[in-house]
Design a protein around this motif. Sequence first.
Motif, PDB file in Angstrom:
ATOM      1  N   ASP A  92    -105.865 -11.652  96.028  1.00  0.00           N
ATOM      2  CA  ASP A  92    -105.018 -10.371  96.461  1.00  0.00           C
ATOM      3  C   ASP A  92    -105.263  -9.557  95.120  1.00  0.00           C
ATOM      4  O   ASP A  92    -105.622  -8.278  95.209  1.00  0.00           O
ATOM      5  CB  ASP A  92    -103.691 -10.899  96.800  1.00  0.00           C
ATOM      6  CG  ASP A  92    -102.707  -9.416  96.826  1.00  0.00           C
ATOM      7  OD1 ASP A  92    -103.480  -8.779  98.182  1.00  0.00           O
ATOM      8  OD2 ASP A  92    -102.018  -9.199  96.426  1.00  0.00           O
ATOM      9  N   VAL A 104    -108.771  -8.090  94.502  1.00  0.00           N
ATOM     10  CA  VAL A 104    -109.096  -7.076  95.494  1.00  0.00           C
ATOM     11  C   VAL A 104    -108.393  -5.616  95.262  1.00  0.00           C
ATOM     12  O   VAL A 104    -109.036  -4.714  95.072  1.00  0.00           O
ATOM     13  CB  VAL A 104    -108.808  -7.472  96.788  1.00  0.00           C
ATOM     14  CG1 VAL A 104    -108.682  -5.963  97.887  1.00  0.00           C
ATOM     15  CG2 VAL A 104    -109.560  -8.664  97.413  1.00  0.00           C
ATOM     16  N   LYS A 158    -114.636  -3.185  94.098  1.00  0.00           N
ATOM     17  CA  LYS A 158    -113.941  -4.179  94.975  1.00  0.00           C
ATOM     18  C   LYS A 158    -115.073  -5.305  95.081  1.00  0.00           C
ATOM     19  O   LYS A 158    -116.354  -5.232  95.093  1.00  0.00           O
ATOM     20  CB  LYS A 158    -114.041  -3.742  96.415  1.00  0.00           C
ATOM     21  CG  LYS A 158    -112.970  -4.428  97.083  1.00  0.00           C
ATOM     22  CD  LYS A 158    -112.679  -4.007  98.506  1.00  0.00           C
ATOM     23  CE  LYS A 158    -114.058  -4.388  99.286  1.00  0.00           C
ATOM     24  NZ  LYS A 158    -113.702  -3.826 100.817  1.00  0.00           N
ATOM     25  N   HIS A 190    -110.763  -7.714 104.015  1.00  0.00           N
ATOM     26  CA  HIS A 190    -111.352  -6.917 102.955  1.00  0.00           C
ATOM     27  C   HIS A 190    -112.816  -6.799 102.914  1.00  0.00           C
ATOM     28  O   HIS A 190    -113.385  -6.485 101.915  1.00  0.00           O
ATOM     29  CB  HIS A 190    -110.777  -7.474 101.714  1.00  0.00           C
ATOM     30  CG  HIS A 190    -109.434  -7.291 101.647  1.00  0.00           C
ATOM     31  ND1 HIS A 190    -108.814  -6.240 101.452  1.00  0.00           N
ATOM     32  CD2 HIS A 190    -108.291  -8.288 101.613  1.00  0.00           C
ATOM     33  CE1 HIS A 190    -107.322  -6.144 101.262  1.00  0.00           C
ATOM     34  NE2 HIS A 190    -107.088  -7.743 101.669  1.00  0.00           N
TER      35      HIS A 190
END
Length: 406
Positions: free
Chosen positions: A157, A160, A166, A198
């Motif tokens: 987490d 990201v 990213k 994601h």
Amino acid sequence: MPEEFHRIRRLPPYVFAEVNKAKAQARAAGEDIIDLGMGNPDSPTPPHIVAKLVEAVQDPRTHRYSVSRGIAGLRRALAGYYQRRFGVQLDPETEVVATLGSKEGLANLAAAITSPGDTILVPNPSYPIHQFGFIIAGASVRSLPATPDDDMLQALDLAVRHSVPKPTALIVNFPSNPTAYLADLEFYKQVVGFCRKHGIWIMSDLAYAEIYFGDKAPPSILQVEGAKDIAVEFTSLSKTYSMPGWRMGFAAGNPRLITALTRMKSYLDYGAFTPIQVAATAALNGPQDCVQAMRDLYRERRDVLVRGLQAAGWDVPSPEGSMFAWAPIPPRFAHLGSVAFSKLLLARAKVAVAPGIGFGEHGDTHVRIALVENTHRLRQALRNIRGFLQADNASPAEPASQGDHS
């Protein structure tokens, strides 16, 4: 001209080379070195697999160029294995490709999908190709905790939210090399859910799928619903059937990733020698009692090693999978680091192990011990280690210089 080529500059000196050099010098001097460093299976390949290789090699037609993505029968055999073992259905035409061992597949897929500057998420410590395959391809690597638990999920987490650019891909490897950690299906469900949300590719290294010692067999990430949307998994016959030198592995899963790897390989190789592919098909389709025998063998060696080390005063966790023990350096030698401690163990106990820093800087507190010698040799190694740990001259050496970790 530049002193060093661009991609070579991104590869640090191979830290295992220091221990290997010392090992070679000791053997040249006539010393009996017990080598527990490399994960190189010592058991013979099962006879029915060897017999199929011999049969196939007698046909001169098999000596011609093979098929880069693997002969059709081999790809069908891998799909059959996934159906039997995991309940996962694979299309042999679009979701399976044969590789020259899982290492080659990982490196070539990294080259196929990586753009310069991409951010890749890799556990640390982990098998070197997991990060360096992407580093060679021009990516930057961000380290994650190696444990399949909330620590890794929280680090995902954070990565990201705080990585620029990213992250584009994540590596997972359970049962793990070198740490021997195992993951359960619930962990994979959380990882897949996060990465689907994601848009992150997942590459799962399942080379040790069949080396486990508990009642529950390690799962495949492809068992998770929706995993094939983003994940590809690498497997290998090297450990399962004691075929390391045969260089036979597979990638399976997401069709887009499989297509990318297949296209890359079509420019680089003509596939494994056809008789090897035929014999690999026989391994997957044939009797599997040899796999259970292999598992029992490693379990026996694990028990001998771990109990012996504990009796010698070296507290090492008992691995639940893989063919390795991930051993914390004994406290009075911890200041040395893994390279200097490995050299000391080689010099004083005549036992070679792999320094943990070779798997990432977070591995420098450990050494990896491979279960690649028979129990007689393991017991000899344990006697040597006990003598080293208990000897008056086993006081800690001077702290390792920075050069020892390069």
